[in-house]
Design an enzyme around this catalytic site. Sequence first.
Site, PDB file in Angstrom:
ATOM      1  N   TYR A  69       0.839  -1.199   0.000  1.00 26.58           N
ATOM      2  CA  TYR A  69       0.000   0.000   0.000  1.00 26.58           C
ATOM      3  C   TYR A  69       0.872   1.246   0.000  1.00 26.58           C
ATOM      4  O   TYR A  69       2.078   1.203   0.293  1.00 26.58           O
ATOM      5  CB  TYR A  69      -0.942   0.000   1.200  1.00 26.58           C
ATOM      6  CG  TYR A  69      -0.275   0.348   2.524  1.00 26.58           C
ATOM      7  CD1 TYR A  69      -0.392   1.618   3.078  1.00 26.58           C
ATOM      8  CD2 TYR A  69       0.470  -0.603   3.217  1.00 26.58           C
ATOM      9  CE1 TYR A  69       0.214   1.929   4.280  1.00 26.58           C
ATOM     10  CE2 TYR A  69       1.074  -0.301   4.421  1.00 26.58           C
ATOM     11  CZ  TYR A  69       0.943   0.970   4.951  1.00 26.58           C
ATOM     12  OH  TYR A  69       1.554   1.275   6.143  1.00 26.58           O
ATOM     13  N   HIS A  98      -1.394 -21.270   0.545  1.00 28.25           N
ATOM     14  CA  HIS A  98      -0.260 -20.384   0.771  1.00 28.25           C
ATOM     15  C   HIS A  98       0.467 -20.063  -0.531  1.00 28.25           C
ATOM     16  O   HIS A  98       1.007 -18.958  -0.688  1.00 28.25           O
ATOM     17  CB  HIS A  98       0.711 -21.009   1.786  1.00 28.25           C
ATOM     18  CG  HIS A  98       0.224 -20.939   3.199  1.00 28.25           C
ATOM     19  ND1 HIS A  98      -0.830 -21.671   3.658  1.00 28.25           N
ATOM     20  CD2 HIS A  98       0.660 -20.192   4.247  1.00 28.25           C
ATOM     21  CE1 HIS A  98      -1.039 -21.401   4.942  1.00 28.25           C
ATOM     22  NE2 HIS A  98      -0.138 -20.508   5.322  1.00 28.25           N
ATOM     23  N   LYS A 142       6.636  -2.070   1.999  1.00 26.76           N
ATOM     24  CA  LYS A 142       5.441  -1.482   2.632  1.00 26.76           C
ATOM     25  C   LYS A 142       4.229  -2.394   2.424  1.00 26.76           C
ATOM     26  O   LYS A 142       3.314  -2.098   1.656  1.00 26.76           O
ATOM     27  CB  LYS A 142       5.184  -0.087   2.074  1.00 26.76           C
ATOM     28  CG  LYS A 142       4.240   0.766   2.926  1.00 26.76           C
ATOM     29  CD  LYS A 142       4.218   2.193   2.421  1.00 26.76           C
ATOM     30  CE  LYS A 142       3.251   3.070   3.201  1.00 26.76           C
ATOM     31  NZ  LYS A 142       3.712   3.328   4.588  1.00 26.76           N
ATOM     32  N   GLU A 155      12.460   2.493  14.106  1.00 28.73           N
ATOM     33  CA  GLU A 155      11.603   3.588  13.663  1.00 28.73           C
ATOM     34  C   GLU A 155      10.423   3.680  14.610  1.00 28.73           C
ATOM     35  O   GLU A 155      10.350   2.962  15.610  1.00 28.73           O
ATOM     36  CB  GLU A 155      11.153   3.379  12.221  1.00 28.73           C
ATOM     37  CG  GLU A 155      10.480   2.051  11.937  1.00 28.73           C
ATOM     38  CD  GLU A 155      10.271   1.814  10.454  1.00 28.73           C
ATOM     39  OE1 GLU A 155      10.296   2.763   9.668  1.00 28.73           O
ATOM     40  OE2 GLU A 155      10.065   0.640  10.074  1.00 28.73           O
ATOM     41  N   LEU A 167      11.369   1.286   7.019  1.00 30.63           N
ATOM     42  CA  LEU A 167      10.702   1.680   5.787  1.00 30.63           C
ATOM     43  C   LEU A 167      11.396   2.923   5.222  1.00 30.63           C
ATOM     44  O   LEU A 167      11.702   3.854   5.972  1.00 30.63           O
ATOM     45  CB  LEU A 167       9.235   1.998   6.074  1.00 30.63           C
ATOM     46  CG  LEU A 167       8.404   2.342   4.843  1.00 30.63           C
ATOM     47  CD1 LEU A 167       8.110   1.085   4.035  1.00 30.63           C
ATOM     48  CD2 LEU A 167       7.100   3.026   5.246  1.00 30.63           C
TER      49      LEU A 167
END
Length: 292
Positions: A33, A102, A147, A180, A205
């Site tokens: 996303y 899977h 992400k 982070e 990220l």
Amino acid sequence: MSRIAYVNGRYVPHSQATVHVEDRGLQFADGVYEVVALWRGLPVDLGPHLDRLETGLAYLRIPMPMSRRALALVLRETVRRNGIRTGIVYLQINRGVAPRLHTWGDDLSPSVIVTARRMASLARPTIEEGVKVISVPDIRWKRRDIKTVGLLANVLAKQQAHEAGCPEVYQVDDDGMVTEAGSSNAWMVDADGRLITRPLGHEILPGITRQRLIVLARAAGMEVVERPFSLDEAKRARESFFSSTTNFVMPVVQVDDAVIGNGRPGSVSGALRALYMDYLKDLPADAWTAAT
């Protein structure tokens, strides 16, 4: 105006926006996303967001569902239909619909979901007073640079912060180093006024706002050092803050029980936020098309 979402080729009322029960994004968090800020009707750093999207899709071996130009048109149209000037546009691409296994086949069509919403400007007292954060162990998977929509560890951390009356956390690895925040990049300012932020790698990220702030800071003659820093360093720092699409630059005045500096937002983070706000004011009129 009713909210409108884009789902797999159709613009539909937000309340009717659904995906198939066997969409792999729903069952496996098998997707990526992006959240792009909107400022006065223009996207902020859309090009870098699409670059990061393509990187994530390639790693997960999900094909790009349409060209960058077509995707930008969908984003822009969703924003237009919702009448958003200042806010965010959210894009999610899942691997697609298939029986729950899977493994996957090569014949899947990616699911594409786009929503947009207004974002209230951060309250001035919040910026002027700063916020508190708590530290939590970083329990996420080892490819945090991708992400993905698999955010359960972040959700648990952010909920812990919420219950502690804080908007964010600093996540800490097994070596005591800050990776982070829960949904942001973490920064500190050392005694010499240098901006310190962890270097890119699998541990964090590659934040788009982080990337822009580094460019703006260096252009303004501010020294930026990309290196890991420990939780203890963060607590003793001259200043601390986190950056993200929705927070821009948010001063941190307390980490756990440690007060940062004099307990007020510092001049360095304030100057950096001012640089970013000036950058937003000068977004190019062709920001939607230049990224494609």
